[in-house]
Design a protein around this motif. Sequence first.
Motif, PDB file in Angstrom:
ATOM      1  N   TYR A 155       0.865  -1.223  -0.011  1.00  0.00           N
ATOM      2  CA  TYR A 155       0.003   0.064  -0.155  1.00  0.00           C
ATOM      3  C   TYR A 155       0.771   1.348  -0.040  1.00  0.00           C
ATOM      4  O   TYR A 155       0.258   2.433  -0.551  1.00  0.00           O
ATOM      5  N   PHE A 156       2.106   1.281   0.388  1.00  0.00           N
ATOM      6  CA  PHE A 156       2.920   2.449   0.437  1.00  0.00           C
ATOM      7  C   PHE A 156       4.239   2.269  -0.067  1.00  0.00           C
ATOM      8  O   PHE A 156       4.657   1.074  -0.313  1.00  0.00           O
ATOM      9  N   ASP A 157       4.922   3.269  -0.582  1.00  0.00           N
ATOM     10  CA  ASP A 157       6.012   3.350  -1.519  1.00  0.00           C
ATOM     11  C   ASP A 157       7.254   3.251  -0.305  1.00  0.00           C
ATOM     12  O   ASP A 157       7.314   4.071   0.360  1.00  0.00           O
ATOM     13  N   VAL A 158       7.793   2.224  -0.174  1.00  0.00           N
ATOM     14  CA  VAL A 158       8.918   1.910   0.752  1.00  0.00           C
ATOM     15  C   VAL A 158      10.324   2.140   0.091  1.00  0.00           C
ATOM     16  O   VAL A 158      11.393   1.936   0.907  1.00  0.00           O
ATOM     17  N   ASN A 159      10.348   2.409  -1.114  1.00  0.00           N
ATOM     18  CA  ASN A 159      11.598   2.632  -1.873  1.00  0.00           C
ATOM     19  C   ASN A 159      12.021   4.282  -1.802  1.00  0.00           C
ATOM     20  O   ASN A 159      12.373   4.849  -2.660  1.00  0.00           O
TER      21      ASN A 159
END
Length: 483
Positions: free
Chosen positions: A308-312
């Motif tokens: 669900y979230f951009d962890v990069n």
Amino acid sequence: MSRLTGTRPAAARRWGCATAAFLLLLLTVQAAQRADLSGDATAATINHSLTLLQRLQELLQNGNSSDTVLRVRTAAAEEAKVFHTHQLLLSLQSEVFESLLRNQSVITLHEPPETAALFEKFIRYLYCGGVSILLHQAIPLHQLASKYRVWGLQRGVADYMRSHLASESSQGHVVTWYHYAVRIGDAALQETCLQFLAWNLSAVLGSAEWGSVSVELLLLLLERSDLVLHSELELYTAVEGWLSRRQPEGPVAERVLRAIRYPMIAPSQLFRLQAQSAVLARHRAAVQDLLFQAFQFHAASPLHFAKYFDVNCSMFLPRNYLASSWGSQWVINNPARDDRSTSFQTQLGPSSHDAGKRVTWNVLFSPRWLPVSLRPVYSDSVSGAIQPVRIEDGRPRLVITPATSSPDFAGVSFQKTVLVGVRQQGRVVVKHVYSFHQSSDEAADFLAHADLQKRTSEYLIDNSLHLHIIVKPVYHSLIKVKK
């Protein structure tokens, strides 16, 4: 005070001519000596250059046959400092003095107090080509060298600053040197200071110079992932103190607070900060979204969170934390002797969801590992003899591998970083940092330039190699769930 003259006496003019003739003769004699020595086994050099330097020092000290007067004034002092000097020696070292003294023998120079205090030391360098220097004298001496275009001294002071970043000083000096390097546009000194601050940040955070960090420098440091410090909480505490002392404008404070990597701080510590931090309470609206995201990160598994979230992004990338949950220190005695191995454990990741999960890492160190191209092979030319291989052909190697694999590793790779501590000016500091490629178990350039055979190697402390191995989980975004 010595009497000043506005005209150049005949004796002084004769002395100037004689000095010039003497120096030219000296150079000619030295060239002839070099020519004479070539090809003759019985040749020798008689060197009285130290005597010449002593005579030049006496010349400056006594003002004998001076033909030039320098008057150094400061705004705070009523009287000028007077130096009886010699035009030839000043002009040889400084093109600025050469221009100033072309048509006059008495000149007045206006200097701020800090450079005026070192003017005698500066003039002595022009006569003798050497100067002693202390930490607090580096900037004003560099300013004098730059103003009067004495390039050798300017380079020498800059080299001194780069090699004395680790020196102890009561008020600190690296931050001041960094700001000075920015002001004069010395990119090399600027980068060297910035790297030292990043790799030894914990020591800086607890020093007197932390309060003198500029907004620009603070933001540069906060955006870096190679900061070496105990934890992100330590960084937040130091930033909070900086904000309390400096009281910057609202937008600046918000930029600083948004650069903190809140997911790297445990939920219990985040709750305490929200309840007790006056700075966080004052700027809560500016970082509320980051705090909420950090709590979500700790509540869910990283694999589920990444859907669900951009962890990069940097917010979810650990810095070089020295806490035991992120790595281990390893001191290798007599590292040139033989292969060594060790093992240690780290937490699977910073998420509280993984708080109870550990990864065991095995580490192998080899001081003389040989690449395939240099390994012994049989030769057909001499009845299967093995080609000789020299020990010095090998290079140090460090391999870091997980002891087991696990389904928990899905969606995460591990970035290994190795810090090498060295002793400089009596202090142990981080001088070298090696980062492994995420897909590799070793760094290709590890200690590539280290000579571990020498006890005097800069990489060794009392014949021991001081390493700190850090393992950082790097999360990867997965295919997002359709909403």
